[in-house]
Design a protein around this motif. Structure first.
Motif: not given
Length: 321
Positions: A78-80, A204, A314, A316-317, A321
């Protein structure tokens, strides 16, 4: 209806697992590999990847539409910049309950009955009585991160008469085998009540160093911390100090921070600690791979039919989701 996808499977699947996957994507081209043998060329051609691949490969995954992880944790993905835009990410939440929960139950019982000390004595050929032990029955269990693994652990511990308190991100109906349900806002209030704290938190910003000097002081000096989520939830130096000073009784860790734990780290030599190398959620338990394949096959069927997927992460988290 979607057809003719290039599907890369990066898991140790057997013929029966392949049949389960392939029947849900007829007309597609399947390539089977492993985490250590997968090539950049395989990844570049894949429209769908089932299984975890090294995140640095994914920048070149120009044709990728969907990545189905074989892990519940998704933090490296999930890292950018890791995944190309518009790639759907799903995880394997629901696959690891038996494997992780049974492993951590064995670790807990070993600490309560001092079996780790007797094993140390055996290795030294010492016939030595280690004294009083804890009962396996009764007490209060606090599960921090009440997902599939936490619920499976609750079910096991309920057989031993524990009062079970669960913490989730959001309140809802209290699940079967759980006596109380709270959010993280109540953590400081609940820690002093717990005889066993079972942490199953992902990595996180919100979860890092949750277990720190202050919170170890809040816990009972007879309490046992079990961590099967991510090592980053625990401040390792503060844990060492709490154990040395007797602020908590012991710790069972399948994850550490850093990971792998350095050979010379003092945590290895603290008496009431059992460390295993992040293996409870691997493919060792016979049920785990079957569960992952079922999750992937179900999602494959949905994807090919154009339906929404289960276990979408998700970004972000890092949670489902």
């Amino acid at each position: 209806m979607k057809t003719n996808k290039n599907i890369l499977v990066v898991m140790p699947v057997e013929d029966e697992h392949k049949k389960t996957l392939e029947k849900h994507a007829k007309g597609s081209h399947f390539v089977y590999s492993s985490y250590d043998k997968v090539t950049p060329e395989m990844i570049k051609e894949a429209n769908i990847i089932i299984g975890n691949v090294a995140p640095f490969y994914l920048k070149e995954a120009k044709n990728l539409e969907w990545l189905q992880l074989n892990s519940a944790g998704a933090d490296p993905y999930v890292k950018k910049g890791v995944l190309p835009e518009n790639v759907i990410l799903t995880n394997a939440t629901g696959a690891y309950g038996p494997g992780v929960a049974e492993h951590m139950l064995a670790v807990l019982f070993s600490l309560q009955k001092k079996l780790h000390l007797y094993r140390d004595n055996q290795n030294q050929c010492q016939w030595h009585d280690e004294g009083a032990v804890m009962s396996l029955r009764g007490g209060t269990l606090l599960i921090v991160g009440l997902g599939d693994i936490g619920l499976y652990f609750a079910r096991l511990m309920k057989n031993f008469g524990y009062h079970i308190i669960g913490i989730k991100r959001r309140l809802g109906q209290v699940p079967q085998d759980v006596d109380e349900l709270h959010t993280m806002d109540d953590l400081d209030k609940l820690l002093p009540e717990a005889d066993v704290v079972f942490s199953v938190l992902p990595d996180s910003k919100a979860t890092r160093n949750i277990y720190n000097k202050q919170r170890f002081k809040e816990m009972k000096n007879t309490a046992i911390l079990l961590n099967a989520g991510r090592g980053s939830a625990v401040n390792t130096e503060d844990l060492c100090e709490a154990l040395i000073q007797g602020e908590i009784y012991g710790a069972g860790l399948d994850v550490t921070d850093p990971e792998p734990l350095q050979t010379q780290h003092k945590l290895w030599n603290i008496e009431n600690v059992i460390i295993t190398p992040h293996i409870s959620g691997d493919f060792h338990h016979p049920a785990t791979l079957y569960r992952i394949v079922d999750i992937a096959a179900g999602n494959l069927q949905r994807y090919m039919a154009g339906d929404g997927l289960m276990n979408v992460v998700d970004m972000e988290t890092g949670y489902k989701s």
